[in-house]
Design a protein around this motif. Structure first.
Motif, PDB file in Angstrom:
ATOM      1  N   GLU A 119      31.486  33.751  47.093  1.00 35.42           N
ATOM      2  CA  GLU A 119      31.152  32.403  46.625  1.00 35.42           C
ATOM      3  C   GLU A 119      30.977  32.352  45.114  1.00 35.42           C
ATOM      4  N   GLU A 120      30.513  33.440  44.507  1.00 39.98           N
ATOM      5  CA  GLU A 120      30.257  33.417  43.066  1.00 39.98           C
ATOM      6  C   GLU A 120      31.511  33.608  42.227  1.00 39.98           C
ATOM      7  N   SER A 121      32.684  33.644  42.866  1.00 41.84           N
ATOM      8  CA  SER A 121      33.943  33.817  42.142  1.00 41.84           C
ATOM      9  C   SER A 121      34.296  32.557  41.348  1.00 41.84           C
ATOM     10  N   SER A 122      34.892  32.770  40.163  1.00 45.18           N
ATOM     11  CA  SER A 122      35.369  31.636  39.376  1.00 45.18           C
ATOM     12  C   SER A 122      36.460  32.120  38.428  1.00 45.18           C
ATOM     13  N   VAL A 123      37.680  31.579  38.596  1.00 44.72           N
ATOM     14  CA  VAL A 123      38.810  31.988  37.777  1.00 44.72           C
ATOM     15  C   VAL A 123      39.628  30.767  37.380  1.00 44.72           C
ATOM     16  N   GLU A 124      40.518  30.982  36.428  1.00 43.84           N
ATOM     17  CA  GLU A 124      41.526  30.007  36.057  1.00 43.84           C
ATOM     18  C   GLU A 124      42.878  30.647  36.302  1.00 43.84           C
ATOM     19  N   VAL A 125      43.740  29.949  37.020  1.00 47.26           N
ATOM     20  CA  VAL A 125      45.074  30.452  37.344  1.00 47.26           C
ATOM     21  C   VAL A 125      46.086  29.664  36.513  1.00 47.26           C
ATOM     22  N   ARG A 126      46.958  30.389  35.803  1.00 47.12           N
ATOM     23  CA  ARG A 126      47.961  29.761  34.955  1.00 47.12           C
ATOM     24  C   ARG A 126      49.345  30.223  35.393  1.00 47.12           C
ATOM     25  N   ALA A 127      50.228  29.278  35.668  1.00 45.72           N
ATOM     26  CA  ALA A 127      51.599  29.611  36.064  1.00 45.72           C
ATOM     27  C   ALA A 127      52.430  28.339  36.073  1.00 45.72           C
TER      28      ALA A 127
ATOM     29  N   VAL B 102      39.630  27.555  39.972  1.00 45.38           N
ATOM     30  CA  VAL B 102      39.295  27.822  41.367  1.00 45.38           C
ATOM     31  C   VAL B 102      37.980  28.582  41.411  1.00 45.38           C
ATOM     32  N   SER B 103      37.078  28.135  42.266  1.00 43.75           N
ATOM     33  CA  SER B 103      35.799  28.814  42.410  1.00 43.75           C
ATOM     34  C   SER B 103      35.409  28.877  43.874  1.00 43.75           C
ATOM     35  N   GLY B 104      34.503  29.791  44.190  1.00 45.17           N
ATOM     36  CA  GLY B 104      34.086  29.995  45.571  1.00 45.17           C
ATOM     37  C   GLY B 104      35.109  30.807  46.341  1.00 45.17           C
ATOM     38  N   LYS B 105      34.853  31.015  47.624  1.00 47.04           N
ATOM     39  CA  LYS B 105      35.802  31.739  48.464  1.00 47.04           C
ATOM     40  C   LYS B 105      37.108  30.946  48.537  1.00 47.04           C
ATOM     41  N   ALA B 106      38.228  31.619  48.284  1.00 47.05           N
ATOM     42  CA  ALA B 106      39.495  30.896  48.225  1.00 47.05           C
ATOM     43  C   ALA B 106      40.668  31.851  48.370  1.00 47.05           C
ATOM     44  N   VAL B 107      41.807  31.275  48.741  1.00 47.11           N
ATOM     45  CA  VAL B 107      43.099  31.951  48.716  1.00 47.11           C
ATOM     46  C   VAL B 107      44.020  31.101  47.853  1.00 47.11           C
TER      47      VAL B 107
ATOM     48  N   TYR C  36      43.608  27.218  48.013  1.00 50.56           N
ATOM     49  CA  TYR C  36      42.987  26.824  49.280  1.00 50.56           C
ATOM     50  C   TYR C  36      41.548  27.326  49.257  1.00 50.56           C
ATOM     51  N   ARG C  37      40.615  26.415  48.943  1.00 48.70           N
ATOM     52  CA  ARG C  37      39.195  26.768  48.974  1.00 48.70           C
ATOM     53  C   ARG C  37      38.711  26.695  50.412  1.00 48.70           C
ATOM     54  N   LEU C  38      38.050  27.745  50.867  1.00 48.47           N
ATOM     55  CA  LEU C  38      37.631  27.767  52.260  1.00 48.47           C
ATOM     56  C   LEU C  38      36.715  26.609  52.602  1.00 48.47           C
TER      57      LEU C  38
END
Length: 288
Positions: free
Chosen positions: A67-75, A82-87, A151-153
């Protein structure tokens, strides 16, 4: 009845402990582990650091397991926070994962990412193709094209039942099944031993403790028979179970136990059950 060769042994590794396989100048550490058709990269990502891919040959997957995850995806000229549990499905070509906070990131690459195969700590186990496992073939491109697909859970509609035992999403290269977290040990009278004819199962433990119960089917040559294994593992850890090994995973930790199952390419049997895959309308099935 199809006769299958005696499978190789299960592949297993703890993650995030001991010397990493790679450390960036920014201080992030990565442990690489592979299966027949894929490479898993487990990274403790430092805030502000960047995980880049250039000229990526196909779609890859980012898992945020906590849950404490937090990233920025660039493409593809897109940016997604995207933050929290996710795929997150990441398109081919150039891309970057940027740490917003210190967090854990798991990336999944198909065996077409040949530059990563030799980084895996268990690369010697795949010096020769494994029997029984089908070689990797990607599934069809998404009709709307490749793009960042998070896809955030917490946002996924989920019913935990026999049809959907977890939160399952797929892309052209992988299927990811976030199994429901289990508080406390699993009832030992409700285990689910099963096997697969021609694909591996990768089980990523991200919380708690598990015992992977493993049984190798007997061939007609008694010299090939093996004793059952009961592989106790903590988290984070990864186990890759070859076909047709009989297996079931038993949560044994007293707190939260969380397992993520990974398949490369996606599982057709799960995909043929309507409603089982949460994003089934985005990625078409292969020709059958």
């Amino acid at each position: 009845m199809t006769t299958l060769a005696t499978p190789p042994d299960v592949e297993f590794s703890d993650l995030g402990t001991g010397d990493p396989d790679e450390t960036t100048p920014g201080g992030s550490s990565t442990w690489y582990f592979r299966g027949h058709n894929f490479v898993l990269a487990y990274t403790t990502l430092v805030a502000g650091d960047v995980l880049e891919r250039g000229d990526q040959p196909d779609e890859y997957v980012v898992i945020l397991p906590y849950e404490e995850s937090s990233v920025e995806v660039r493409a593809s000229r897109e940016v997604a926070s995207v933050s929290g549990k996710a795929v997150v499905m990441v398109p081919p070509g150039s891309s970057a994962i940027v740490g917003v906070d210190d967090c854990t990131v798991v990336r999944l690459f198909s065996s077409r990412s040949t530059d990563l195969l030799d980084k895996a700590r268990n690369r010697d186990s795949y010096a020769e193709p494994h029997p029984n496992t089908k070689p990797f073939e990607p599934w069809p491109d998404p009709p709307e094209g490749y793009r960042i697909r998070p896809y955030r859970l917490a946002d996924l509609k989920v019913t935990q039942d026999a049809i959907r035992p977890g939160q399952i999403v797929r892309c052209s290269t992988f299927m990811v099944n976030f199994l429901a977290p289990r508080i406390g040990p699993r009832d030992p009278n409700t285990l689910s031993p099963h096997d697969h004819d021609d694909f591996e199962q990768c089980s990523l433990a991200v919380d708690g403790e598990y015992v992977h119960h493993l049984r190798t089917p007997w061939s007609k040559r008694r010299s090939e028979w093996r004793e059952d294994r009961h592989l106790r593992c903590g988290s984070p850890s990864v186990a890759v179970i070859p076909p047709p090994m009989i297996h079931t995973s038993e949560a044994v930790g007293s707190g939260t136990n969380q397992l993520i199952d990974i398949f490369c390419p996606p599982r057709l049997d799960f995909s043929l059950t309507p409603g089982r895959v949460l994003n089934e309308d985005t990625y078409p099935l292969p020709n059958q």
